[in-house]
Design a protein around this motif. Structure first.
Motif, PDB file in Angstrom:
ATOM      1  N   SER A  81       0.775  -1.363   0.044  1.00 42.36           N
ATOM      2  CA  SER A  81       0.004   0.148  -0.070  1.00 42.36           C
ATOM      3  C   SER A  81       0.881   1.183   0.050  1.00 42.36           C
ATOM      4  O   SER A  81       2.028   1.093   0.648  1.00 42.36           O
ATOM      5  N   SER A  82       0.218   2.396  -0.635  1.00 43.32           N
ATOM      6  CA  SER A  82       1.162   3.575  -0.758  1.00 43.32           C
ATOM      7  C   SER A  82       0.398   4.635   0.266  1.00 43.32           C
ATOM      8  O   SER A  82       0.969   5.542   0.438  1.00 43.32           O
ATOM      9  N   LYS A  83      -0.617   4.043   0.919  1.00 39.38           N
ATOM     10  CA  LYS A  83      -1.237   4.809   1.922  1.00 39.38           C
ATOM     11  C   LYS A  83      -0.664   4.996   3.258  1.00 39.38           C
ATOM     12  O   LYS A  83      -0.432   3.748   3.880  1.00 39.38           O
ATOM     13  N   PRO A  84      -0.469   6.111   3.773  1.00 36.16           N
ATOM     14  CA  PRO A  84       0.532   6.370   5.025  1.00 36.16           C
ATOM     15  C   PRO A  84       0.136   5.554   6.255  1.00 36.16           C
ATOM     16  O   PRO A  84       0.707   5.270   7.030  1.00 36.16           O
ATOM     17  N   GLN A  85      -1.177   5.669   6.466  1.00 31.27           N
ATOM     18  CA  GLN A  85      -1.918   4.909   7.462  1.00 31.27           C
ATOM     19  C   GLN A  85      -2.425   3.406   7.280  1.00 31.27           C
ATOM     20  O   GLN A  85      -2.701   2.889   8.338  1.00 31.27           O
ATOM     21  N   SER A  86      -2.066   2.971   6.098  1.00 28.82           N
ATOM     22  CA  SER A  86      -2.446   1.612   5.912  1.00 28.82           C
ATOM     23  C   SER A  86      -1.469   0.527   6.700  1.00 28.82           C
ATOM     24  O   SER A  86      -0.336   0.738   6.686  1.00 28.82           O
ATOM     25  N   PRO A  87      -2.089  -0.659   7.251  1.00 29.24           N
ATOM     26  CA  PRO A  87      -1.384  -1.605   7.725  1.00 29.24           C
ATOM     27  C   PRO A  87      -0.581  -2.302   6.821  1.00 29.24           C
ATOM     28  O   PRO A  87       0.448  -3.311   7.282  1.00 29.24           O
ATOM     29  N   LEU A  88      -0.947  -2.232   5.682  1.00 27.38           N
ATOM     30  CA  LEU A  88      -0.325  -2.992   4.592  1.00 27.38           C
ATOM     31  C   LEU A  88       0.855  -2.316   3.866  1.00 27.38           C
ATOM     32  O   LEU A  88       1.497  -2.881   2.878  1.00 27.38           O
ATOM     33  N   ALA A  90       4.434  -1.040   2.378  1.00 21.23           N
ATOM     34  CA  ALA A  90       5.653  -1.479   2.620  1.00 21.23           C
ATOM     35  C   ALA A  90       6.872  -1.276   3.780  1.00 21.23           C
ATOM     36  O   ALA A  90       6.660  -0.139   4.316  1.00 21.23           O
ATOM     37  N   GLY A  91       7.497  -2.258   4.282  1.00 22.48           N
ATOM     38  CA  GLY A  91       8.310  -1.926   5.304  1.00 22.48           C
ATOM     39  C   GLY A  91       7.710  -2.183   6.819  1.00 22.48           C
ATOM     40  O   GLY A  91       8.486  -2.227   7.641  1.00 22.48           O
ATOM     41  N   GLN A  92       6.316  -2.400   6.587  1.00 24.59           N
ATOM     42  CA  GLN A  92       5.852  -2.612   8.065  1.00 24.59           C
ATOM     43  C   GLN A  92       5.502  -4.151   8.117  1.00 24.59           C
ATOM     44  O   GLN A  92       5.526  -4.868   7.483  1.00 24.59           O
ATOM     45  N   GLU A  93       5.269  -4.598   9.529  1.00 27.13           N
ATOM     46  CA  GLU A  93       5.340  -5.871   9.881  1.00 27.13           C
ATOM     47  C   GLU A  93       3.755  -6.379   9.052  1.00 27.13           C
ATOM     48  O   GLU A  93       3.766  -7.770   8.601  1.00 27.13           O
ATOM     49  N   GLY A  94       2.747  -5.497   8.862  1.00 33.84           N
ATOM     50  CA  GLY A  94       1.555  -5.969   8.282  1.00 33.84           C
ATOM     51  C   GLY A  94       1.641  -5.999   6.801  1.00 33.84           C
ATOM     52  O   GLY A  94       0.789  -6.802   6.476  1.00 33.84           O
ATOM     53  N   ASN A  95       2.621  -5.637   6.512  1.00 34.04           N
ATOM     54  CA  ASN A  95       2.829  -5.832   4.724  1.00 34.04           C
ATOM     55  C   ASN A  95       3.332  -7.524   4.450  1.00 34.04           C
ATOM     56  O   ASN A  95       2.987  -8.108   3.596  1.00 34.04           O
ATOM     57  N   GLU A  96       3.745  -8.079   5.691  1.00 35.46           N
ATOM     58  CA  GLU A  96       4.175  -9.373   5.423  1.00 35.46           C
ATOM     59  C   GLU A  96       2.880 -10.338   5.302  1.00 35.46           C
ATOM     60  O   GLU A  96       2.048 -10.070   6.019  1.00 35.46           O
ATOM     61  N   PHE A  97       3.513 -11.531   4.691  1.00 37.18           N
ATOM     62  CA  PHE A  97       2.506 -12.495   4.224  1.00 37.18           C
ATOM     63  C   PHE A  97       2.113 -13.156   5.910  1.00 37.18           C
ATOM     64  O   PHE A  97       2.890 -13.199   6.800  1.00 37.18           O
ATOM     65  N   THR A 119       3.527  -8.261  -6.865  1.00 40.07           N
ATOM     66  CA  THR A 119       3.527  -7.330  -5.864  1.00 40.07           C
ATOM     67  C   THR A 119       2.777  -6.227  -6.475  1.00 40.07           C
ATOM     68  O   THR A 119       2.820  -5.842  -7.813  1.00 40.07           O
ATOM     69  N   LYS A 120       1.633  -5.531  -5.814  1.00 43.34           N
ATOM     70  CA  LYS A 120       0.915  -4.362  -6.508  1.00 43.34           C
ATOM     71  C   LYS A 120       0.453  -3.410  -5.458  1.00 43.34           C
ATOM     72  O   LYS A 120       0.738  -3.653  -4.170  1.00 43.34           O
ATOM     73  N   SER A 121       0.068  -2.262  -6.071  1.00 41.60           N
ATOM     74  CA  SER A 121      -0.607  -1.197  -4.949  1.00 41.60           C
ATOM     75  C   SER A 121      -1.735  -0.855  -5.173  1.00 41.60           C
ATOM     76  O   SER A 121      -2.330   0.288  -4.928  1.00 41.60           O
ATOM     77  N   VAL A 122      -2.366  -1.433  -6.431  1.00 41.97           N
ATOM     78  CA  VAL A 122      -3.654  -1.257  -6.480  1.00 41.97           C
ATOM     79  C   VAL A 122      -4.738  -2.590  -6.568  1.00 41.97           C
ATOM     80  O   VAL A 122      -3.997  -3.353  -5.947  1.00 41.97           O
ATOM     81  N   ASN A 123      -5.912  -2.579  -6.770  1.00 40.76           N
ATOM     82  CA  ASN A 123      -6.754  -3.761  -6.527  1.00 40.76           C
ATOM     83  C   ASN A 123      -6.405  -5.070  -7.309  1.00 40.76           C
ATOM     84  O   ASN A 123      -6.523  -5.927  -6.962  1.00 40.76           O
ATOM     85  N   SER A 124      -6.235  -4.760  -8.639  1.00 35.94           N
ATOM     86  CA  SER A 124      -6.069  -5.809  -9.639  1.00 35.94           C
ATOM     87  C   SER A 124      -4.758  -6.512  -9.486  1.00 35.94           C
ATOM     88  O   SER A 124      -3.592  -5.973  -9.784  1.00 35.94           O
TER      89      SER A 124
END
Length: 221
Positions: A81-88, A90-97, A119-124
């Motif tokens: 995710s490119s959204k600053p508040q998203s748990p997803l 990149a670089g955050q633990e929430g980004n991990e599988f 890897t993606k930053s949009v829905n599809s």
């Protein structure tokens, strides 16, 4: 005229649905399982809100095991995710599988199967890197099975795009889940209602066949 048009639309929709339901389920030997966004960040319910289908993770794991066990290709998709508040993001633990997915990655390749990370930053998942469509074409794959998070977001968008691109798309409904959502005019819909609406649109609209994990696993074996 209006009633005739509506009647025609209903008839076409019914025909598409009946056609999909009457088709004998066959899972191709090279059918690709696309596991979408099964990441730790989706465990943060304080951010996402109430979810549905608590058994989804067990079903996702079962699909991965069958695909890897039968040497079929598996695509793991991660949302950066490119959204600053998203748990997803990149670089955050929430980004991990999630752990059960991370533990399974690579096992298919050692068993003779093929695996891919997108890897993606949009829905599809078709708009990520590397290019999923190009990879599927290169492998000669015409059928994809979708599982993951969220039913009405990235799973549905990938299914719609896959259907438009001509793939035979199967969605393992109970191997997906989503969250409550607020839309326009203050409308609020629960996770299960949203998931069912997504399934109806995909299946009834002819984008994909929406099935249970049990049905897909039985056909794959």
């Amino acid at each position: 005229m209006g009633n005739d048009t509506e009647s025609t639309q209903r008839t076409e929709s019914t025909q598409r649905t009946e056609s999909a339901e009457s088709t004998v389920l066959a899972v191709a030997a090279d059918s690709a399982l696309v596991v979408i966004d099964v990441q730790k960040g989706f465990e943060e319910l304080g951010f996402w809100g109430p979810r549905n289908n608590p058994g989804a993770d067990e079903n996702i794991a079962a699909l991965i095991d069958v695909w890897q066990g039968t040497g079929r290709p598996v695509v793991f998709v991660r949302h950066d995710s490119s959204k600053p508040q998203s748990p997803l993001r990149a670089g955050q633990e929430g980004n991990e599988f999630k752990e059960y997915v991370a533990e399974r990655r690579g096992k298919g390749a050692t068993g003779g199967g093929v695996e891919l990370l997108v890897t993606k930053s949009v829905n599809s998942a078709f708009l990520g890197a590397p290019d999923l469509g190009a990879w599927l074409a290169g492998q000669g794959i015409g059928q994809i099975v979708l599982a993951g998070i969220q039913t009405n977001m990235c799973v549905e968008t990938t299914a719609r795009m896959g259907g438009n691109l001509g793939y035979d798309v199967l969605v393992a409904y109970d191997a997906t889940y989503t969250f409550d959502l607020v839309g326009p005019f203050g409308w609020r819909r629960g996770a299960e209602e949203l998931a069912q609406a997504s399934a109806v649109s995909l299946h009834g609209g002819g984008f994909a066949r929406v099935l249970t994990t049990k049905e897909i696993v039985a056909a794959a074996r």
